[in-house]
Design an enzyme around this catalytic site. Structure first.
Site, PDB file in Angstrom:
ATOM      1  N   LYS A  15     -12.188  -1.467   7.794  1.00 50.63           N
ATOM      2  CA  LYS A  15     -11.503  -2.361   8.719  1.00 50.63           C
ATOM      3  C   LYS A  15     -11.980  -2.098  10.161  1.00 50.63           C
ATOM      4  CE  LYS A  15      -8.316  -2.348   5.052  1.00 50.63           C
ATOM      5  NZ  LYS A  15      -7.933  -3.655   4.691  1.00 50.63           N
ATOM      6  N   TRP A  21       0.827  -1.208   0.000  1.00 58.26           N
ATOM      7  CA  TRP A  21       0.000   0.000   0.000  1.00 58.26           C
ATOM      8  C   TRP A  21       0.854   1.247   0.000  1.00 58.26           C
ATOM      9  CZ3 TRP A  21      -4.594  -0.775  -1.727  1.00 58.26           C
ATOM     10  CH2 TRP A  21      -5.200  -2.028  -1.537  1.00 58.26           C
ATOM     11  N   ASP A  58      -1.371   6.813   6.344  1.00 53.77           N
ATOM     12  CA  ASP A  58      -2.490   5.969   5.942  1.00 53.77           C
ATOM     13  C   ASP A  58      -2.740   5.016   7.109  1.00 53.77           C
ATOM     14  OD1 ASP A  58      -4.210   4.068   4.964  1.00 53.77           O
ATOM     15  OD2 ASP A  58      -3.007   3.547   3.209  1.00 53.77           O
TER      16      ASP A  58
END
Lengths: 359, 359
Positions: free
Chosen positions: A194, A101, A170
């Site tokens: 999440k 990511w 992030d």
């Protein structure tokens, strides 16, 4: 029966939250309408919207000098919006790479301006968070970007860098899992799917004076200021996703807030890490000890055959989402806030049993 | 009791759809999980995703030469994505202005390249769809953009232009309300929150060979090709919103498809337009006769005082969302697909009653 949901995301949502959403689904707050059918300009919806904002501020201790925004497009859109807004010509954006990511975030910035990799643990297949880096000489940089938790590799920053330039994180996969000092960051962003609720809403927490530095030549909808100036109501927001977010945040508060959630998460992860550590090498953790994630526990078995057998037997016992990502192989248990302690205990027990039968 | 929901969007969702979603909310398809908790890579979710795609294709008669995409960000993000992808240097994008939303679409294109206004009904406060325009000489243009229905003004295109260049339509507020010939368009886009489901998902229907013409210097997530190449699963999609979309499309099919829905919509709007037309000037339609919308019916009352009284009495009778937009004033009834015939009959009856008591 309810599944033991260890999905990496979209992931488990607290049962109490789902049951409340179910109860209110057709008639919200005696309006004679579903929350999905409310105008986003109505008082009933605005109360939901504002409650989500206020609860997030309360839980994370977000100062008034920060905006809290509800956007769409997931972290993937943030990868582009950040450099579009904050990476000016003649400036450099700095990235620390800790997994796929962060690589994706870097790739989008690279396409838009100058970037530099400050540190990376790619050589070890991202088994740890780098510590051997220096932030000297980056004072002119636009920002420093990190990924606080790495879902695929099962690593997590324990101590965030003290950055001389705006630090952006992030936190899609670990926001709200433990106490953090928001003021270390100029911006935090997280897809909700999440720890915050369903997919479809992205939370952005950003310092007002950092937002003020943004470039102006950005499409209206991709400017943070557009959303800040309109309380995330510039265009129709994903109202149901924000409603679910508000319920998850209420649940988090009822758990005792983040301190209590963190303690619970440590216990939950503790059961599974213990099953790995006590297995005499049958299970091997992918992440190094000092970089282990509270949220995603990655481990391998002695061989491919046993991995398949493990996953097949796990499935029979209603454990969902345990297959590892292809970049690491093996298994992964995602133990997000909403995954109950019982599920983690059951998994640890199953891991011990499986090892005894197959060692 | 269930409200008479005339909201402009987010708007009414069929009661049967809400009841089914409620029933399945905690345990979807015997998975032991909510549909929100499913991995977007799981078979159970993929079935939902593919069903939504297939149903939309079936209902609208979309040929295989078109992609159907599920994106985030609403029509507002499309306003920028379209010129980013399709407005090249040295090309001109053409716009027909029929209201505030077309103005916004134009504004974003203007910031990114050359644009031209082919026609506009702004001078009459957008009371009609322009007919006095020519498409001669636009053969080199990048595309022609129209807004098929204008929520605020209550106007709707009856016959779409036959364009020598790719025709793009924002159909956010009238997709699926009547039969259309998809092949007249190179691209159709629509935020879901009027006729398709809850806010948070945007449907894009685009000709494959048109998508192939897109520019390459666009951020990954803002390229249509990224989503086309990954079946709208490049990043985590708004899974619950797409699930709701699939249920709304199943409902639409069960109604007898678009032909039956159109007939129903014509009847529904007919009751309300009749109450206006038979009111001897007490109610005045904003839209001209030839441009009247099936979806948003805009009308004014003799004065401000009566308007307020009308809205207050309407509220008491559970009519929701009847206040007109400030650009037009007066009242607006949005009669999207999911608004039941009974609600429209009740509104027409109330309008007649109110007129008799206040004329």
């Amino acid at each position: 029966m309810r599944a033991y949901n260890f999905n990496a995301g979209p992931a488990a949502i607290p049962l109490e939250v789902l049951e409340r959403a179910q109860k209110e689904l057709v008639n919200f707050n005696n309006t004679g309408m579903s929350v999905m059918e409310l105008s986003h300009r109505s008082k009933d919806y605005e109360d939901v919207h504002n409650r989500a904002n206020a609860l997030l501020r309360e839980l994370l201790g977000i100062p008034d000098s920060y905006e809290v925004l509800f956007l769409q497009g997931g972290a993937s859109l943030q990868f582009s919006m950040i450099p579009m807004n904050f990476l000016k010509e003649n400036e450099t954006a700095h990235y620390i790479l800790t997994g796929s990511w962060s690589e994706k975030a870097l790739k989008e910035a690279k396409a838009l301006g100058e970037t530099r990799i400050i540190a990376s643990s790619k050589d070890s297949n991202y088994s740890h968070i780098p510590t051997d880096y220096s932030l000297d000489g980056i004072e002119d940089g636009a920002y420093l970007h990190i990924t606080s938790n790495n879902t695929i590799y099962g690593t997590q920053w324990q101590d965030y860098p003290t950055s001389p330039i705006p630090l952006i994180a992030d936190m899609s996969s670990d926001i709200l899992c433990k106490e953090i000092d928001v003021e270390k960051f100029s911006m935090i962003y997280a897809g909700a799917q999440k720890n915050l609720g369903p997919s479809g809403v992205t939370v952005v927490i950003a310092k007002k004076d950092f937002l003020a530095r943004a470039q102006s030549n950005v499409p209206t909808i991709l400017k943070y200021s557009t959303h800040a100036d309109n309380k995330s109501l510039y265009n129709t927001p994903p109202t149901f996703a924000i409603y679910m977010l508000s319920l998850v945040l209420e649940w988090a508060k009822a758990q005792g807030g983040i301190k209590a959630i963190q303690k619970n998460n440590e216990e939950k992860a503790g059961y599974i890490y213990a099953a790995i550590d006590d297995s005499e090498g049958f299970y091997k953790a992918h992440a190094t000890q000092d970089s282990r994630s509270l949220m995603n526990i990655t481990f391998t078995l002695p061989n491919e055959e046993l991995t398949k057998k493990f996953l097949a037997e796990a499935k029979e016992r209603h454990f969902i989402g345990l297959a590892g990502h292809r970049s690491v192989g093996g298994c992964r248990a995602s133990t997000y806030n909403a995954v109950p302690k019982e599920a983690c205990m059951a998994l640890a027990e199953f891991m011990n049993e499986f090892r005894n039968q197959n060692k």
